[in-house]
Motif scaffolding. Structure first.
Motif, short mmCIF file in Angstrom:
data_model
loop_
_atom_site.label_atom_id
_atom_site.label_comp_id
_atom_site.label_asym_id
_atom_site.label_seq_id
_atom_site.Cartn_x
_atom_site.Cartn_y
_atom_site.Cartn_z
N LEU A 25 161.04 19.11 -80.43
CA LEU A 25 160.87 20.22 -81.37
C LEU A 25 161.80 21.37 -81.00
CD1 LEU A 25 159.31 21.07 -83.86
CD2 LEU A 25 157.54 22.02 -82.37
N GLN A 26 162.75 21.65 -81.88
CA GLN A 26 163.74 22.70 -81.62
C GLN A 26 163.44 23.98 -82.39
OE1 GLN A 26 167.78 21.34 -81.77
NE2 GLN A 26 168.67 23.38 -81.65
N TYR A 27 162.92 23.84 -83.62
CA TYR A 27 162.65 25.02 -84.44
C TYR A 27 161.24 24.95 -85.04
CZ TYR A 27 167.66 26.10 -84.39
OH TYR A 27 168.94 26.41 -84.01
N ILE A 28 160.58 26.09 -85.04
CA ILE A 28 159.33 26.27 -85.78
C ILE A 28 159.57 27.39 -86.78
CG2 ILE A 28 156.89 26.91 -85.67
CD1 ILE A 28 156.89 25.94 -82.76
N VAL A 29 159.43 27.07 -88.05
CA VAL A 29 159.64 28.05 -89.13
C VAL A 29 158.28 28.49 -89.66
CG1 VAL A 29 160.54 28.39 -91.46
CG2 VAL A 29 161.88 27.09 -89.77
N ILE A 30 158.04 29.79 -89.69
CA ILE A 30 156.81 30.35 -90.27
C ILE A 30 157.22 31.25 -91.43
CG2 ILE A 30 154.62 31.52 -89.85
CD1 ILE A 30 154.99 31.08 -86.89
N ASP A 31 157.01 30.80 -92.65
CA ASP A 31 157.41 31.57 -93.82
C ASP A 31 156.24 32.42 -94.31
OD1 ASP A 31 159.06 32.53 -95.76
OD2 ASP A 31 159.13 30.70 -96.96
N GLU A 32 156.58 33.49 -95.05
CA GLU A 32 155.57 34.39 -95.63
C GLU A 32 154.62 34.90 -94.54
OE1 GLU A 32 155.95 35.31 -98.63
OE2 GLU A 32 157.03 33.71 -99.67
N ILE A 33 155.18 35.37 -93.43
CA ILE A 33 154.34 35.72 -92.28
C ILE A 33 153.44 36.91 -92.58
CG2 ILE A 33 155.98 37.28 -91.15
CD1 ILE A 33 155.15 35.94 -88.49
N HIS A 34 153.82 37.72 -93.59
CA HIS A 34 152.96 38.86 -93.95
C HIS A 34 151.62 38.41 -94.50
CE1 HIS A 34 154.97 37.63 -97.65
NE2 HIS A 34 153.93 38.13 -98.29
N ALA A 35 151.53 37.14 -94.93
CA ALA A 35 150.25 36.62 -95.44
C ALA A 35 149.26 36.36 -94.31
CB ALA A 35 150.49 35.32 -96.21
N TYR A 36 149.76 36.34 -93.08
CA TYR A 36 148.89 36.02 -91.94
C TYR A 36 148.37 37.31 -91.30
CZ TYR A 36 151.14 31.49 -92.49
OH TYR A 36 151.61 30.31 -93.00
N ARG A 37 147.43 37.94 -91.98
CA ARG A 37 146.79 39.12 -91.41
C ARG A 37 145.28 38.93 -91.51
NH1 ARG A 37 149.31 41.15 -96.31
NH2 ARG A 37 147.77 41.80 -97.86
N GLY A 38 144.57 39.75 -90.78
CA GLY A 38 143.12 39.61 -90.78
C GLY A 38 142.70 38.29 -90.13
N VAL A 39 141.71 37.64 -90.71
CA VAL A 39 141.16 36.41 -90.15
C VAL A 39 142.22 35.32 -90.06
CG1 VAL A 39 139.48 34.56 -90.51
CG2 VAL A 39 138.86 36.91 -91.02
N PHE A 40 142.97 35.14 -91.13
CA PHE A 40 143.97 34.08 -91.18
C PHE A 40 145.03 34.29 -90.09
CE2 PHE A 40 146.82 31.58 -94.40
CZ PHE A 40 146.67 30.45 -93.63
N GLY A 41 145.52 35.53 -89.97
CA GLY A 41 146.54 35.82 -88.96
C GLY A 41 146.03 35.66 -87.55
N SER A 42 144.81 36.10 -87.30
CA SER A 42 144.23 35.95 -85.96
C SER A 42 144.09 34.49 -85.59
CB SER A 42 142.86 36.65 -85.92
OG SER A 42 142.98 38.02 -86.25
N ASN A 43 143.70 33.66 -86.56
CA ASN A 43 143.60 32.22 -86.31
C ASN A 43 144.97 31.60 -86.09
OD1 ASN A 43 140.84 31.18 -86.33
ND2 ASN A 43 140.69 32.01 -88.39
N LEU A 44 145.95 31.98 -86.93
CA LEU A 44 147.28 31.37 -86.79
C LEU A 44 147.88 31.66 -85.42
CD1 LEU A 44 149.64 29.79 -88.17
CD2 LEU A 44 150.66 32.04 -88.53
N ALA A 45 147.71 32.88 -84.91
CA ALA A 45 148.25 33.23 -83.60
C ALA A 45 147.69 32.29 -82.53
CB ALA A 45 147.93 34.68 -83.26
N ASN A 46 146.42 31.94 -82.65
CA ASN A 46 145.83 31.01 -81.68
C ASN A 46 146.30 29.58 -81.89
OD1 ASN A 46 143.81 32.33 -79.76
ND2 ASN A 46 143.31 33.31 -81.71
#
Length: 755
Positions: A180-201
């Motif tokens: 695995l060389q690249y991890i792309v996370i698009d629309e990162i502004h959508a990951y806030r609140g519960v969703f963002g806290s979960n994605l970080a983990n």
């Protein structure tokens, strides 16, 4: 008439212009170009030139250069500015140079995954190279999954699938994790609140597995405009990011109109319905064949507006496919059909929730109408960006509701146009969320003694707690998963709720069909028995709601009303964790138990929106433990007011905070809740509570705890600046609710709180 002619017509319409508080014209912006970077595989520029891309935009070149230097990158530019090429170009270059290289693309929704994968497929096919790119989600056939795991150079998925399928089954993905060389996370502004806290983990778990398999991937993140993109990306990934935020893409001339519906009752400062004014404005656009998107704040608003606009364009036989609704709960095939209709031009108007805010390819529309302020400056620009061709004129109209937040924005255009977009908040170290992911990580790979999860110092204590609960076994310096449970299946990344309910149409006794789905927390409001459920402007009455099997059975009806339910909420303090006694105002932070119950619904007539009556709702209550910030009015101050005045003043303050808090917390209004008690059972004093509307909380109240003095100052300023005499929906609420002196009492209370 075309859009330019319609704009001239609106300027000459005195009745329309009387309600326009601001008309902003944003001039066209030419493209700023840069050559393709030297050293990339020559086949990529060749195929891009064949597709009309003769050079890169400057932000694309800057992002690619930083990526090729080995840096982690976050790109922040407007909608339709070509962010996709910022990650497709270095990913394709890496795979062409080393066929063993792998990339993982993450998109917040399955629809966006499928859409972006299509663009990548097109590039690969045009180059005619043996690069395998696959979408891996819940719709992927079982037969195809093995080949994807073995041969997929680019795996396109969503966080939910990564969390529940890929990470727990990592031994089947050895080729991906080793290379695995690249991890792309698009629309990162959508990951806030519960969703963002979960994605970080989830990213912590992903990086942990990558380290085990010997890879250290780079992150490429993309975001809409927010105030803290680098901070958010670093919190999501745990890596130091390079920020690219100078847009080089061209943009046509844009007109942004702030429209405040006329006052229909001057004494009470009540304005005409924003829903009806949105209908009138959108009708002009659709009638003139100007392709338009209308954004509404709720599912119910989407369905009501869709019905209105369908009636406008209906043909002699009743066909009205030129206007469609689009929201969560529609089945995937229906959503794909609508998206294709927008791209082809067969659909002239679409009414949507923020489900279409993200970068799904629906072409470039000419006009956007917002029924109510979306809640944040960032979301407003993201939705407005759905309209506007690169060399053409576009129009965005924001139609304000009577809410305090809408009225603040509509009457303070300078705040909107000159204020930095809001911060996106996430709290990966929230104990409720962290513990769930620690269990998942232990299931995926044993923890070593001394190993930290996400840098958390208390990892050892949490592992010990899980051993006491019987989830782990400690032996030989390792913590092993020791139960038959599958922890990733126990919780959702997007909420702490159960799985969705499905909606079954039983109109035809011989053929029942599934027409939609709905999340657990919305069901009591919209799918209680006798509710009128609206779906693509069709009306269905809920015959039976089966909670045990998570199904709602509905039947097609034709009535002239829709239903809306009332939600009752109560709150009890469980623990007080922090307190500032000497601050102004004294305040506390702690854990609370929130209990919710829907008790009745009302019937609202179409067109007039008058209330036709009520009906009971017999559903079980549901409970949630979360965090709250609260502050009190001391007894000696409360004694200055009569009981009625105190009630009205606190009601007014709660109403204003409910509207203003999302401005400073970068959250949807539904993410934060405000309650007041004139005589609270815990503090035994008049108390106002502000709590996170999700189990465990996500850090919003911690922010309120820190900025409360500023927040109360802004509330006082907004109330004082409102021109009404005794209260209105734009500040503390109508005088009929808060009382004749409610507005002045609210101001006096706020003054005493800050004294």
């Amino acid at each position: 008439m075309n859009l330019e002619q319609l704009l001239d017509s609106l300027r000459a319409d005195a009745a329309f212009m009387r309600n326009v508080t601001h008309w902003e014209t944003i001039p066209a912006q030419p493209a700023r170009l840069a050559p393709f970077p030297p050293g990339i595989d020559a086949r990529i520029p060749a195929v891009l030139r064949a597709r009309g891309v003769q050079a890169l935009y400057t932000h694309q070149r800057e992002a690619v250069d930083a990526t090729l230097r080995g840096e982690h990158v976050v790109v922040v530019t407007p909608t339709a500015s070509g962010k996709t090429l910022c990650y497709n170009l270095p990913v394709l270059d890496a795979i062409l140079k080393n066929p063993d290289s792998r990339a993982l693309y993450l998109f917040p929704t399955k629809a966006l995954s499928a859409d972006q994968a299509h663009e990548l497929y097109a590039l690969i096919e045009a180059m005619d190279v043996p690069i395998k790119a696959y979408t891996y989600d819940g719709d992927t056939p079982v037969a195809a999954r093995r080949s994807i795991r073995q041969a997929g150079h680019v795996v396109v998925t969503n966080p939910d699938m990564l969390h529940a399928a890929i990470l727990p089954g990592h031994t089947k993905w050895v080729k991906l994790f080793e290379n695995l060389q690249y991890i792309v996370i698009d629309e990162i502004h959508a990951y806030r609140g519960v969703f963002g806290s979960n994605l970080a983990n989830v990213m912590r778990r992903l990086k942990r597995l990558c380290a085990f398999y010997g890879s250290r991937p780079q992150f490429i993140c993309c975001s809409a405009t927010i105030a803290n993109p680098r901070e958010l990306a670093e919190r999501m990934t745990g890596e130091t990011m390079t920020l690219v935020d100078q847009n080089g893409a061209p943009m046509g001339e844009r007109h942004v109109i702030f429209y405040n519906p006329p006052v229909v009752n001057r004494q009470l400062s009540i304005r005409k319905s924003s829903l009806l004014e949105t209908r009138a404005i959108a009708s002009q656009l659709v009638k003139n064949d100007i392709q338009t998107i209308v954004f509404a704040r709720s599912r119910l608003q989407v369905e009501v507006l869709t019905r209105y606009l369908k009636e406008l364009v209906a043909g002699p036989l009743g066909e009205s496919g030129r206007v469609r609704g689009y929201r969560g709960g529609y089945l995937p095939t229906q959503r794909r059909d609508i998206e294709q209709g927008l791209r082809s031009g067969a659909v002239t108007g679409v009414v949507a929730t923020n489900a279409l805010e993200l970068g799904i390819d629906i072409g470039r529309l000419d006009a956007c109408v917002l029924c109510g302020y979306p809640g944040t400056i960032a979301s407003t620009w993201q939705q407005a960006g759905r309209a506007g061709r690169r060399r053409g004129t576009s129009l965005t109209v924001l139609v304000a509701s009577s809410s305090a937040l809408d009225q603040y924005i509509i009457t303070h255009p300078g705040y909107f146009f000159h204020q930095s977009p809001e911060h996106a908040l996430a709290n990966p170290d929230n104990l409720y969320i962290l513990m769930n992911h620690l269990k998942c990580a232990a299931y995926e790979l044993p923890f070593l003694d001394g190993e930290r999860f996400g840098g958390e110092e208390a990892t050892a204590q949490m592992l010990g707690f899980l051993e006491e609960q019987g989830f782990l076994r400690h032996t030989g310096g390792r913590w092993h998963w020791s139960t038959e449970e599958f922890p990733a299946a126990e919780f959702s990344l997007r909420s702490a709720g159960d799985e969705n309910f499905i909606i079954v149409d039983i109109s035809d006794p011989q053929h029942h069909r599934i027409i939609g789905e709905m999340d657990r927390y919305t069901v009591p409001m919209l799918l209680h028995e006798q509710a009128i459920y609206l779906h693509d402007a069709q009306q269905y009455q809920v015959e039976t709601l089966d909670f045990a099997h998570k199904k709602a059975y509905v039947r097609h009806v034709d009535v002239d009303y829709y239903t809306d339910a009332d939600l009752n909420v109560s709150l009890r303090v469980l623990s007080e964790d922090q307190r500032r006694h000497d601050a102004a105002p004294p305040r506390a932070l702690g854990e609370v138990l929130v209990t919710c119950m829907v008790t009745l619904f009302k019937k609202m007539k179409f067109d007039t929106h008058e209330n036709l009556g009520f009906g009971p709702v017999d559903l079980p209550e549901w409970e949630m433990t979360t965090t709250a910030c609260w502050w009190t009015l001391p007894e000696k101050v409360a004694c200055e007011f009569s009981q009625d005045d105190l009630q009205g003043g606190m009601l007014g303050i709660a109403a204003m905070l409910r509207q203003l808090a999302p401005l400073y917390l970068m959250c949807a209004p539904r993410d934060i809740c405000v309650l007041y008690h004139v005589r609270d059972t815990f503090t035994r004093e008049p108390t106002i509570y502000l709590y996170d509307n999700c189990p465990g909380g996500v850090g919003l109240c911690e922010k309120v705890y820190d900025i409360l003095p500023m927040l109360l100052d802004r509330a006082a300023e907004a109330i004082a600046a409102c021109p009404c005499e005794n209260g209105c929906p734009s500040c503390v609420g109508p005088a009929a609710e808060v009382g004749a002196s409610g507005k002045q009492t609210a101001l006096r209370i706020l003054g005493r709180l800050r004294a």
